[in-house]
Motif scaffolding. Structure first.
Motif, mmCIF file in Angstrom:
data_model
loop_
_atom_site.group_PDB
_atom_site.id
_atom_site.type_symbol
_atom_site.label_atom_id
_atom_site.label_comp_id
_atom_site.label_asym_id
_atom_site.label_seq_id
_atom_site.Cartn_x
_atom_site.Cartn_y
_atom_site.Cartn_z
ATOM 1 N N UNK A 68 -5.145 41.606 -7.924
ATOM 2 C CA UNK A 68 -4.768 40.191 -8.033
ATOM 3 C C UNK A 68 -4.670 39.535 -6.657
ATOM 4 N N UNK A 69 -4.126 40.290 -5.679
ATOM 5 C CA UNK A 69 -4.045 39.743 -4.317
ATOM 6 C C UNK A 69 -5.445 39.499 -3.761
ATOM 7 N N UNK A 70 -6.351 40.464 -3.981
ATOM 8 C CA UNK A 70 -7.724 40.292 -3.504
ATOM 9 C C UNK A 70 -8.392 39.079 -4.131
ATOM 10 N N UNK A 71 -8.193 38.894 -5.442
ATOM 11 C CA UNK A 71 -8.770 37.724 -6.103
ATOM 12 C C UNK A 71 -8.181 36.424 -5.564
ATOM 13 N N UNK A 72 -6.861 36.442 -5.319
ATOM 14 C CA UNK A 72 -6.225 35.237 -4.769
ATOM 15 C C UNK A 72 -6.757 34.928 -3.373
ATOM 16 N N UNK A 73 -6.960 35.973 -2.563
ATOM 17 C CA UNK A 73 -7.501 35.756 -1.217
ATOM 18 C C UNK A 73 -8.914 35.216 -1.284
ATOM 19 N N UNK A 74 -9.715 35.757 -2.189
ATOM 20 C CA UNK A 74 -11.087 35.266 -2.327
ATOM 21 C C UNK A 74 -11.107 33.791 -2.737
ATOM 22 N N UNK A 75 -10.148 33.412 -3.578
ATOM 23 C CA UNK A 75 -10.086 31.997 -3.969
ATOM 24 C C UNK A 75 -9.580 31.121 -2.828
ATOM 25 N N UNK A 76 -8.704 31.694 -1.975
ATOM 26 C CA UNK A 76 -8.093 30.881 -0.916
ATOM 27 C C UNK A 76 -8.929 30.816 0.354
ATOM 28 N N UNK A 77 -9.789 31.814 0.583
ATOM 29 C CA UNK A 77 -10.524 31.871 1.852
ATOM 30 C C UNK A 77 -11.369 30.628 2.126
ATOM 31 N N UNK A 78 -12.128 30.113 1.158
ATOM 32 C CA UNK A 78 -12.900 28.894 1.469
ATOM 33 C C UNK A 78 -12.013 27.735 1.919
ATOM 34 N N UNK A 79 -10.865 27.567 1.252
ATOM 35 C CA UNK A 79 -9.956 26.497 1.656
ATOM 36 C C UNK A 79 -9.374 26.730 3.036
ATOM 37 N N UNK A 80 -9.019 27.983 3.325
ATOM 38 C CA UNK A 80 -8.469 28.298 4.645
ATOM 39 C C UNK A 80 -9.521 28.075 5.725
ATOM 40 N N UNK A 81 -10.765 28.459 5.436
ATOM 41 C CA UNK A 81 -11.835 28.252 6.422
ATOM 42 C C UNK A 81 -12.043 26.761 6.680
ATOM 43 N N UNK A 82 -11.969 25.964 5.622
ATOM 44 C CA UNK A 82 -12.143 24.523 5.784
ATOM 45 C C UNK A 82 -11.002 23.928 6.604
ATOM 46 N N UNK A 83 -9.773 24.363 6.307
ATOM 47 C CA UNK A 83 -8.621 23.859 7.065
ATOM 48 C C UNK A 83 -8.714 24.266 8.528
ATOM 49 N N UNK A 84 -9.120 25.524 8.783
ATOM 50 C CA UNK A 84 -9.252 25.986 10.164
ATOM 51 C C UNK A 84 -10.321 25.195 10.902
ATOM 52 N N UNK A 85 -11.436 24.924 10.220
ATOM 53 C CA UNK A 85 -12.505 24.152 10.864
ATOM 54 C C UNK A 85 -12.039 22.727 11.157
ATOM 55 N N UNK A 86 -11.337 22.117 10.217
ATOM 56 C CA UNK A 86 -10.836 20.763 10.448
ATOM 57 C C UNK A 86 -9.825 20.748 11.595
ATOM 58 N N UNK A 87 -9.021 21.809 11.693
ATOM 59 C CA UNK A 87 -8.058 21.892 12.793
ATOM 60 C C UNK A 87 -8.779 22.019 14.133
ATOM 61 N N UNK A 88 -9.805 22.865 14.186
ATOM 62 C CA UNK A 88 -10.569 22.994 15.437
ATOM 63 C C UNK A 88 -11.252 21.681 15.805
ATOM 64 N N UNK A 89 -11.806 21.000 14.805
ATOM 65 C CA UNK A 89 -12.476 19.730 15.079
ATOM 66 C C UNK A 89 -11.486 18.692 15.597
ATOM 67 N N UNK A 90 -10.306 18.642 14.982
ATOM 68 C CA UNK A 90 -9.297 17.690 15.435
ATOM 69 C C UNK A 90 -8.813 18.036 16.844
ATOM 70 N N UNK A 91 -8.642 19.331 17.124
ATOM 71 C CA UNK A 91 -8.224 19.753 18.464
ATOM 72 C C UNK A 91 -9.284 19.395 19.503
ATOM 73 N N UNK A 92 -10.553 19.617 19.141
ATOM 74 C CA UNK A 92 -11.631 19.284 20.068
ATOM 75 C C UNK A 92 -11.690 17.781 20.324
ATOM 76 N N UNK A 93 -11.490 16.998 19.271
ATOM 77 C CA UNK A 93 -11.491 15.538 19.425
ATOM 78 C C UNK A 93 -10.356 15.089 20.344
#
Length: 218
Positions: A68-93
């Protein structure tokens, strides 16, 4: 008269046609008395079996929880990657905006700093040229004298000609000599840095996202 002695009936007893017993198995009696050592051994065995059963149940629960934890991580990873990318973009800006402000303040104090550095770096390329044209805007007599001194220190012995270009930023310039040309613009430099950073973030994030870098600062 002597009475016949009857055999007790058990399910394993066989009779012939006259009712006589043909064969029978001895009745097995159940042992009801155990020694203390036997009781202790049986108790230890029961505990071990109960412990093993409990461990098997715990391992099953753990396996289900990990799944169940693995399934939850698989569901959350795309969102976490998007949030991390948006954070890097905002930091770079934010970093680009801060860099533009700092660079703008530095150029206000030393507007001919980039020009002096360019002349020093191009010393070996312009030293044999008979003439160097410097295009920029708003140069004072003292600024022109300093530029001529930098050219001399870089090894240039030809003629330095100045062309005042209206509308050009004070820190921007263009250099022209016999077989070459060099130019610099703070705005163009900031734009190229922003484009390079945007491309790097898009490559890392797997999709192209344009950073809205601040314009007109510095």
């Amino acid at each position: 008269m002597t009475q016949p002695q009857h055999q007790p009936f058990v399910f394993d007893t066989e009779f012939d046609a006259n009712g006589a017993v043909v064969a029978s198995r001895p009745t097995q009696t159940v042992k009801r008395v155990y020694l203390a050592a036997e009781v202790e051994a049986l108790t230890a065995q029961a505990r071990a079996e109960a412990r093993q059963q409990a461990m098997n149940e715990i391992e099953g629960v753990q396996a289900m929880a990990l799944a169940e934890i693995g399934q939850a991580l698989n569901r959350a990873l795309p969102g976490l990657a998007r949030v991390a990318h948006e954070h890097r973009a905002a930091s770079a800006e934010l970093a680009l905006a801060a860099a533009r402000i700092i660079a703008g303040q530095a150029l206000e104090r030393l507007p001919q700093g980039p020009l002096h550095e360019a002349l020093e770096a191009l010393g070996h390329e312009i030293d044999a040229s008979p003439r160097l044209v410097v295009r920029t805007g708003g140069l004072s007599d003292d600024a022109r004298a300093r530029i001529e001194a930098v050219c001399a220190e870089a090894g240039f012995t030809g003629q330095v000609s100045f062309r005042d270009t209206p509308g050009m930023d004070a820190a921007a310039f263009a250099l022209e000599w016999a077989d070459g040309r060099a130019e610099y613009s703070p705005e163009d430099s900031a734009r190229r840095v922003g484009e390079a950073l945007t491309a790097a973030l898009a490559t890392e994030g797997g999709h192209a996202e344009t950073l809205n870098t601040p314009q007109g600062e510095g």
